[in-house]
Design a protein around this motif. Structure first.
Motif, short mmCIF file in Angstrom:
data_model
loop_
_atom_site.label_atom_id
_atom_site.label_comp_id
_atom_site.label_asym_id
_atom_site.label_seq_id
_atom_site.Cartn_x
_atom_site.Cartn_y
_atom_site.Cartn_z
N ARG A 411 -30.43 -51.30 -7.09
CA ARG A 411 -30.39 -52.19 -8.26
C ARG A 411 -31.43 -51.80 -9.31
O ARG A 411 -31.29 -52.14 -10.47
CB ARG A 411 -30.62 -53.64 -7.84
N GLN A 415 -28.33 -51.57 -14.13
CA GLN A 415 -28.46 -52.94 -14.62
C GLN A 415 -27.26 -53.36 -15.45
O GLN A 415 -26.45 -52.53 -15.86
CB GLN A 415 -29.75 -53.07 -15.44
N ILE A 416 -27.19 -54.67 -15.71
CA ILE A 416 -26.07 -55.18 -16.50
C ILE A 416 -26.59 -56.14 -17.56
O ILE A 416 -27.57 -56.86 -17.34
CB ILE A 416 -25.02 -55.88 -15.58
N PHE A 418 -25.17 -59.20 -19.97
CA PHE A 418 -23.98 -60.05 -19.95
C PHE A 418 -23.52 -60.44 -21.34
O PHE A 418 -24.18 -60.19 -22.35
CB PHE A 418 -24.24 -61.31 -19.13
N GLN A 419 -22.38 -61.15 -21.35
CA GLN A 419 -21.78 -61.55 -22.61
C GLN A 419 -22.49 -62.74 -23.25
O GLN A 419 -22.83 -62.71 -24.42
CB GLN A 419 -20.31 -61.92 -22.38
N SER A 424 -27.06 -66.61 -19.67
CA SER A 424 -27.56 -65.54 -18.80
C SER A 424 -29.08 -65.57 -18.64
O SER A 424 -29.63 -64.73 -17.96
CB SER A 424 -27.08 -64.18 -19.30
N LEU A 425 -29.73 -66.54 -19.28
CA LEU A 425 -31.16 -66.73 -19.01
C LEU A 425 -31.35 -68.08 -18.36
O LEU A 425 -30.73 -69.07 -18.75
CB LEU A 425 -31.95 -66.69 -20.32
N ALA A 434 -39.27 -64.49 -16.94
CA ALA A 434 -37.94 -63.97 -16.64
C ALA A 434 -37.96 -62.44 -16.63
O ALA A 434 -37.30 -61.81 -15.81
CB ALA A 434 -36.92 -64.48 -17.65
N GLU A 437 -40.37 -61.19 -13.55
CA GLU A 437 -39.94 -61.46 -12.18
C GLU A 437 -39.32 -60.25 -11.47
O GLU A 437 -39.71 -59.96 -10.34
CB GLU A 437 -38.96 -62.64 -12.17
N PRO A 438 -38.36 -59.54 -12.11
CA PRO A 438 -37.80 -58.39 -11.40
C PRO A 438 -38.87 -57.37 -11.01
O PRO A 438 -38.78 -56.77 -9.93
CB PRO A 438 -36.80 -57.79 -12.38
N VAL A 441 -40.60 -58.76 -7.88
CA VAL A 441 -39.72 -58.74 -6.70
C VAL A 441 -39.60 -57.32 -6.14
O VAL A 441 -39.62 -57.11 -4.94
CB VAL A 441 -38.33 -59.31 -7.06
N HIS A 442 -39.50 -56.34 -7.05
CA HIS A 442 -39.34 -54.97 -6.58
C HIS A 442 -40.66 -54.25 -6.42
O HIS A 442 -40.69 -53.06 -6.10
CB HIS A 442 -38.44 -54.20 -7.56
N ARG A 488 -35.08 -57.76 -20.09
CA ARG A 488 -35.11 -58.03 -18.66
C ARG A 488 -34.42 -56.92 -17.88
O ARG A 488 -34.88 -56.51 -16.82
CB ARG A 488 -34.42 -59.37 -18.37
N ALA A 489 -33.30 -56.42 -18.44
CA ALA A 489 -32.60 -55.33 -17.77
C ALA A 489 -33.48 -54.07 -17.74
O ALA A 489 -33.44 -53.30 -16.80
CB ALA A 489 -31.28 -55.04 -18.47
N LEU A 492 -36.81 -52.94 -14.91
CA LEU A 492 -36.81 -52.15 -13.68
C LEU A 492 -36.71 -50.65 -13.97
O LEU A 492 -36.49 -49.87 -13.06
CB LEU A 492 -35.64 -52.59 -12.79
N GLU B 259 -24.20 -67.19 -15.81
CA GLU B 259 -24.47 -65.75 -15.76
C GLU B 259 -25.88 -65.43 -15.29
O GLU B 259 -26.13 -64.36 -14.77
CB GLU B 259 -24.19 -65.12 -17.11
N PHE B 260 -26.82 -66.38 -15.46
CA PHE B 260 -28.16 -66.03 -15.01
C PHE B 260 -28.23 -65.94 -13.49
O PHE B 260 -29.11 -65.27 -12.95
CB PHE B 260 -29.23 -66.97 -15.59
N ALA B 263 -26.94 -62.58 -12.91
CA ALA B 263 -28.01 -61.68 -13.32
C ALA B 263 -29.03 -61.53 -12.21
O ALA B 263 -29.49 -60.43 -11.93
CB ALA B 263 -28.68 -62.21 -14.58
N SER B 266 -27.83 -59.21 -9.72
CA SER B 266 -27.82 -57.83 -10.21
C SER B 266 -29.22 -57.26 -10.28
O SER B 266 -29.42 -56.05 -10.31
CB SER B 266 -27.14 -57.75 -11.58
N LEU B 267 -30.23 -58.16 -10.34
CA LEU B 267 -31.61 -57.68 -10.36
C LEU B 267 -32.16 -57.51 -8.95
O LEU B 267 -33.33 -57.21 -8.76
CB LEU B 267 -32.49 -58.66 -11.14
N TYR B 269 -32.44 -59.90 -6.49
CA TYR B 269 -33.18 -61.01 -5.90
C TYR B 269 -32.47 -61.48 -4.64
O TYR B 269 -31.25 -61.42 -4.54
CB TYR B 269 -33.27 -62.18 -6.88
N ARG B 273 -34.44 -66.75 -3.07
CA ARG B 273 -35.12 -66.75 -4.36
C ARG B 273 -34.19 -67.31 -5.45
O ARG B 273 -34.60 -68.15 -6.25
CB ARG B 273 -35.52 -65.32 -4.72
#
Lengths: 598, 370
Positions: A411, A415-416, A418-419, A424-425, A434, A437-438, A441-442, A488-489, A492, B259-260, B263, B266-267, B269, B273
Motif C-alpha cells: 500500500r 495510492q488512490i 477519490f471522487q 473522503s476525509l 489525517a 497518520e499514514p 502507521v507505516h 494524504r496520498a 507514503l 470514502e474516507f 481511503a 487503501s492507506l 490501516y 484502527r
C-alpha cells in the motif's frame, strides 16, 4: 419580432445569517429576461448563482437567509407588473410551479421515492390546473412523450429507483414543464449526469424551448454547457455580476478577466497542453480589488501547447521503459442472485476479462459512462474490491496472491484519490493529523516531529498553508479538500496513484487547478497514474494512453490523441460527440439554426 | 469561517445557547456536588442518615423541635479516618431525645419530653454526666422536608440517596456503552455472519424485560454476589447495551460506505484502527445522546427495582426505596413522604433528557458548516 420583457431583477441583495453576522451571498445583482429567451448564469460554487435563482422562486430558507433589498418584477401576460419580493407566501405559491418552475441538480433526490413518477407529475398538474385525476394522467403521458422518455406508459407507473439518472431528470423536466410555465429555472440540471446523458438532456431542452414559449434561466459552472444552450450569458463572481452579454460576444471577446479564465480553463480537445490556464493567469486580487493582467485567452492557451513531436518522443520513451503494472484477464463479479442454500446463481459482471499494461511514468486514462466498471476496476487493482479471477502484477508480483502484511507494505507504493472530496476525509480529524497518520502507521520517518515537518512540506507542495495544519475538513472548499486528499496520498511516497473521478465533483475552474497540480506532481515525483473519469476531454488532457470501457469490457485502447482523432468504435464516437465543445463555430451554427423561430 | 475552533468548542457554543439544556446541565452538576459532599451538606451527617428519633415519626415539612443528647451505653467508638468520615458519614455516640421544655438544676436537667403531635409530654430528669454537651446541652433542629416513619430527616436521606441514583446511572451506562459500542461496531463494520450473530444476540436480549432479568439474577446469582448494588449494575447494564449496539451498528453501516473509510483501507490501516479512530468519533454524537437517555432510564430502573424491594437494602437510602416505603401514604395527608423522592427522581431524569436533547441538537453539524 419585438422582445417582450418577462422578468426584471433590480439590485437584488440576498444575505445569510452566520455566526459572524450577515453575509451577502448575492450582492446588487440586476438583469432582465425576455420572453422566449434562454439566459445562462455561470460562475463557480459560492458565486451566488443558485441563490439568485432561489431568490426569484422565493425559496431562500428563512432563517438564516433573507432577501435584504431589491426588486424582482414579473410581467404577466396581461401586462401587469408584480414585484415577487413583496408577495405573501400564499400568493407566491400561485406563481411557483405554475408561472415559474424549477429543475434541480440532483435527480436522485428531487423525486420522492415512495410515489410513482406518474403520480408526482400528475399531482403538480392537478394542483395548479384544477384538472381531474384522469385528465392529469393524460397530460402526464403526453409530457413524458414530449421529453422523449422511452416507453412513457411504463414510466408512468415506475418508481424513481427504477429509472436511470438521465430518465429521472427527464421526469423532473416533464414535471417542471407540465403547467406551461413562463419561466423555467434549471439549476445545474446536467452536472450530476454523465457527459453522454448531459448531451441528450441539453438537446431535449433546446427542442422544448422551440416548441413552447418558455424563457429559461440555465445555471451552470461550465461555460461549455452554456455555449450549447444560452442566448445570453451572465457571469457571476463572488455574489456580483462581472459581465453579461450575448453568448457569441462572450465567447469571441470576453471583457472581464474572470470570464477569460473560465473560457481558458476547459481542457481543449484539438491541442495538447502542458498545463491549463487558470484564474491566476488572468487576474490577481488585492484587498478585494481585482487587478487585471494583460493576457488574452488565446495567448494563455498558446503559451502551453505541446508539439506533436514532443508528445511522440514522450510516448516512445514510455513504451520502451519498464512496465510497472500488468493486469491480465481480470474479472470482478458481484453476486446478484442467490439460491436457497446461499449459492450464487447469477452475477453482476462489473469487470469482465480486462487486460492492459501501465508503463512506468505513464498516465493511463480510463474513460466510460457511469456503471461501465471503471471505478470497480480501479478498486480491484488496489484490492479494495475482491477479484473473481485474473492476475494483477505490480513489478512482477501478483497482488491477488498477497497476504495481509505483504499487502500493507504494498500500500505504500500505490495510492488512490477519490471522487468526493466531502466524504473522503474524516470530518473529526484535523487535516494535519489525517496526512500524518499514514506515516505513523507505516513507521516512515524517525519520529513525530520529523513527520510533522514532512506534513507541512506536503501541504506546501499542494499549495496549502502550513498554518492550516490543525484545521478541520469542513473549513475547506471542495478544491482545497481534494488537494488535502492528494497530500494524504503522497504521505507514503507512492509511485503509482489511481485518480478515481478525482476532479468530477469540482467546478471547471477548480478542476483546472487540481489537474495542473497532478501534472506538476507527476513531473516532480515521476508518478505513474491511472486516471479514471467519465469526461473524455479531461482524460485526454491528462493521459498518454487511453482505455475506453463499456459494460465491464475494454472497447478500445491506444494513444490518447489517436483515439480522439480517429475513434474506431461507435461507443467511443458517442462519448466524443457528447462533449460540450464551447467553440465559436459551433455556437454560430446553433444560433443560425435558431434564427427562424425568433 | 474566521475562527478555527475545534468541533468540540463549536458544539459547546451551540449547547450554551440552548437554555433548557443548560438548566439540565446545572441540575446534574448540582446533583454531582451533592453526591460528593453529601455528608457535609446533609443536616444529618450520620452514616446512611440513619439518626432515628421514633417520637418524631412522619412529621410534616418545616417541623422544628429541641433535643437533649443522651450518651449511649458501651459506646466504644472505633476511630475512623478523615476520608471515611468524609464519604461515609460520622457515627454519633448519643441518641436524640426530643424535649419541649428544659430546666437546669445543679448537675441534673429536668425535661418535659416530646412524645408526638397528639400526646401529652411526660417529665424526666437526666444527670448532666449522662448528656453529651458538646454544642450546648440543648440543641434545636428543623426538618425542612419533614421526617419519615422512623423519625429520620427526609432531606438528609434524599441528599445521600442521590449517590445511588448517579452511581447506578454512571456504571450502568458505562457497562452498556462498552458492550454496546464494541458489538455494534463489529456488526456494522464487518456485516455478514458477524452481523447476523450479533443481531441474534441483540434480539434475544431485547426480549428480556429489565425487571425480569434483575429478578432472574437475584434468584440465580444473588447468593454469590454480596453487593445488591452490583446486581443492579449488571441487570441494568445487560439490558441497556442493546439500544447502544443497535444504534452504533446503524451508524457504522452508514459510515462504512464513506470514502474516507475506503481511503483508510487503501492507506493500509488495520480494521481496529479504522473502526475506533476513524469511524467511531463520527458516530459519537448519537452515542452521547443515547447514553444520556440511558442514564435517565437507569435511574428509573433502579427506582423501580428498589420499589419492588430488589434494590438497595435498608437502611441505605435510595430514592426508589424511599418511594416504595411510603407508597401507602400517597393518598393521605402525609403525601409529602412519597412526593419528595418522587419529585427528585423526576427532576433528575428530566435534567438528563434535557441535556441529551441539547447535545443532539448541538452535535448535529449538518448544514452548519460555517
Amino acid at each position: 419580432m419585438e422582445k417582450k420583457l418577462l422578468l426584471e431583477v433590480k439590485n437584488l441583495v440576498t444575505e445569510f445569517k452566520t455566526d459572524d453576522g450577515y453575509v451577502k451571498a448575492v450582492n446588487d445583482v440586476s438583469f432582465t429576461l425576455y420572453r422566449g429567451e434562454t439566459i445562462g448564469i455561470v460562475g463557480e460554487s459560492g458565486s451566488g448563482k443558485s441563490v439568485t435563482s432561489l431568490s426569484i422562486m422565493r425559496l431562500i430558507p428563512n432563517p438564516p437567509g433573507r432577501i435584504a433589498s431589491g426588486q424582482i418584477i414579473y410581467h404577466t401576460k396581461d401586462g401587469k407588473q408584480i414585484d415577487l419580493t413583496k408577495l405573501s407566501e400564499e400568493d407566491m405559491r400561485k406563481y411557483r410551479g405554475n408561472e415559474i418552475s424549477m429543475i434541480f441538480q440532483e435527480p436522485m433526490t428531487s423525486l420522492n421515492p415512495v410515489f410513482t413518477c406518474g403520480d408526482q407529475v400528475a399531482e403538480a398538474i392537478m394542483l395548479h390546473q384544477k384538472k381531474t385525476k384522469k385528465e392529469a394522467n393524460e397530460i402526464t403521458l403526453k409530457m413524458f412523450e414530449k421529453v422523449k422518455l422511452p416507453n412513457p406508459q411504463r414510466v408512468l407507473d415506475a418508481y424513481p429507483h427504477q429509472l436511470s439518472g438521465g430518465q429521472k431528470q427527464r421526469v423532473m423536466i416533464a414535471m417542471a414543464m407540465s403547467c406551461n410555465p413562463n419561466i423555467l429555472i434549471a439549476d445545474e440540471p446536467t452536472t450530476a449526469l454523465d457527459v453522454t446523458v448531459q448531451a441528450t438532456i441539453l438537446d431535449l431542452m433546446n427542442q422544448l424551448r422551440n416548441e413552447i414559449e418558455s424563457s429559461v434561466i440555465f445555471i451552470t459552472h461550465d461555460l461549455g454547457v452554456i455555449a450549447e444552450i444560452a442566448d445570453r450569458v451572465i457571469v457571476m463572481y463572488k455574489g456580483k455580476i462581472v459581465e453579461q452579454g450575448a453568448v457569441l460576444d462572450i465567447f469571441s471577446d470576453p471583457k472581464h478577466p474572470y470570464t477569460k479564465s473560465l473560457l481558458a480553463c476547459r481542457p481543449p480537445l484539438k491541442i495538447r497542453l502542458r498545463k491549463l490556464p487558470t484564474v491566476v493567469d488572468f487576474m490577481r486580487e488585492e484587498n478585494g480589488q481585482i487587478i487585471e493582467l494583460p493576457t488574452s485567452v488565446s495567448e494563455a492557451i498558446n503559451a502551453q501547447v505541446i508539439s506533436k513531436a514532443e508528445t511522440d518522443a514522450r510516448r516512445e520513451r514510455l513504451l520502451t521503459g519498464k512496465t510497472l503494472l500488468e493486469v491480465k484477464n481480470l474479472k470482478t463479479w458481484f453476486p446478484s442472485k442467490k439460491n436457497f442454500f446461499g449459492k450464487t446463481t447469477d452475477w453482476v459482471k462489473a469487470v469482465d476479462d480486462v487486460s492492459f499494461n501501465v508503463q512506468e511514468g505513464e498516465t493511463l486514462g480510463l474513460v466510460g459512462e457511469s456503471g461501465c466498471g471503471k471505478t470497480t476496476l480501479g478498486r480491484t487493482i488496489l484490492r479494495l474490491a475482491p477479484a473473481e479471477s485474473g492476475e494483477i502484477l505490480f513489478e512482477g508480483k501478483n497482488l491477488l496472491d498477497m497476504n495481509a502484511s505483504d499487502l500493507k507494505d504494498m500500500r505504500r507504493h500505490m495510492q488512490i484519490i477519490f471522487q468526493d472530496p466531502y466524504s473522503s476525509l474524516n470530518p473529526r480529524m484535523t487535516i494535519g493529523n489525517a496526512i500524518q497518520e499514514p506515516m505513523s502507521v507505516h513507521g516512515i520517518y524517525e519520529n513525530e516531529k520529523v513527520r510533522k515537518e514532512k506534513v507541512i512540506e506536503l501541504l506546501e507542495k499542494v499549495n496549502m498553508k502550513p498554518e492550516q495544519y490543525s484545521r478541520y475538513p469542513h473549513e475547506f472548499s471542495g478544491g482545497q479538500r481534494q488537494r488535502i486528499c492528494i497530500a494524504r496520498a503522497l504521505a507514503l511516497n507512492p509511485r503509482f496513484i489511481i485518480c478515481d473521478e478525482s476532479v468530477s465533483a469540482l467546478d471547471v475552474s477548480v478542476q483546472a487547478q487540481v489537474l495542473n497540480l497532478l501534472i506538476h506532481l507527476r513531473e516532480e515525483f515521476k508518478f505513474t497514474y491511472i486516471f479514471i473519469s467519465h469526461d473524455l476531454s479531461v482524460v485526454k488532457f491528462m493521459s498518454d494512453r487511453m482505455v475506453v470501457m463499456n459494460k465491464g469490457k475494454i472497447e478500445e485502447m491506444g494513444a490518447a490523441d489517436e483515439i480522439y482523432n480517429n475513434p474506431q468504435q461507435d461507443y467511443t464516437k458517442r462519448l466524443i460527440n457528447a462533449i460540450p465543445k464551447g467553440e465559436l463555430e459551433h455556437i454560430r451554427q446553433r444560433i443560425t439554426n435558431l434564427q427562424p423561430t425568433i | 469561517m474566521s475562527s478555527s475552533d475545534s468541533l468540540n468548542q463549536k458544539t459547546w457554543k451551540r449547547f450554551k445557547r440552548n437554555g433548557s439544556a443548560m438548566v439540565g446541565l446545572v441540575i446534574i452538576l448540582l446533583c454531582l456536588i451533592l453526591a460528593v459532599f453529601a455528608y457535609q451538606i446533609a443536616p444529618d451527617g450520620t452514616p446512611d442518615a440513619n439518626e432515628q428519633v421514633l417520637e418524631l415519626e412522619t412529621h410534616p415539612p418545616g417541623f422544628k423541635t429541641d433535643f437533649v443528647k443522651v450518651k449511649r451505653q458501651n459506646s466504644a467508638q472505633e476511630k475512623l479516618g478523615f476520608l471515611n468520615h468524609f464519604f461515609f458519614g460520622t457515627p454519633v455516640n448519643y441518641s436524640l431525645v426530643p424535649v419541649v421544655k428544659t430546666t437546669e438544676k445543679g448537675d441534673s436537667v429536668q425535661c418535659t419530653l416530646y412524645k408526638g403531635l397528639h400526646f401529652q409530654g411526660e417529665e424526666k430528669t437526666f444527670a448532666k454526666a449522662d448528656l453529651d454537651s458538646e454544642n450546648g446541652l440543648v440543641i434545636s433542629k428543623k426538618y425542612i422536608l419533614g421526617t419519615d416513619r422512623f423519625g429520620r430527616d427526609i432531606l438528609s436521606r434524599l441528599i445521600i440517596g442521590v449517590r445511588v441514583s448517579l452511581f447506578v446511572g454512571l456504571i450502568a451506562v458505562l457497562i452498556s456503552l462498552v458492550i454496546g459500542v464494541f458489538l455494534g461496531a463489529l456488526a456494522g463494520y464487518f456485516r455478514g455472519w458477524v452481523d447476523e450473530g450479533i443481531m441474534w444476540l441483540i434480539n434475544v436480549f431485547w426480549a428480556i424485560p429489565t425487571l425480569l432479568l434483575a429478578m432472574g439474577l437475584y434468584v440465580g446469582v444473588g447468593g454469590l454476589i454480596e453487593s445488591k448494588l452490583l446486581l443492579i449494575f449488571i441487570a441494568v447494564g445487560l439490558t441497556m447495551w442493546v439500544d447502544v449496539a443497535r444504534l452504533v451498528r446503524g451508524q457504522f453501516i452508514l459510515l462504512r460506505e464513506m470514502e474516507f473509510v475506503t481511503a483508510s483501507s487503501s492507506l493500509g490501516y488495520s480494521h481496529m484502527r479504522t473502526i475506533f479512530i476513524h469511524i467511531l468519533p463520527n458516530a459519537m454524537g448519537p452515542i452521547i445522546v443515547v447514553a444520556c437517555s440511558n442514564f435517565a432510564n437507569a435511574i428509573l430502573v433502579e427506582s423501580g427495582l428498589s420499589f419492588i424491594g430488589l434494590g438497595i437494602q435498608p437502611p441505605a437510602p435510595s430514592w426508589g426505596g424511599m418511594l416504595n416505603e411510603y407508597r401507602d401514604f400517597i393518598d393521605s395527608s402525609k403525601a409529602f413522604l412519597a412526593l419528595a423522592p418522587g419529585l427528585a427522581i423526576m427532576i433528575l431524569v428530566l435534567a438528563f433528557n434535557l441535556v441529551g436533547n441539547g447535545l443532539r441538537d448541538a452535535l448535529d453539524v449538518k448544514g452548519k458548516t460555517s
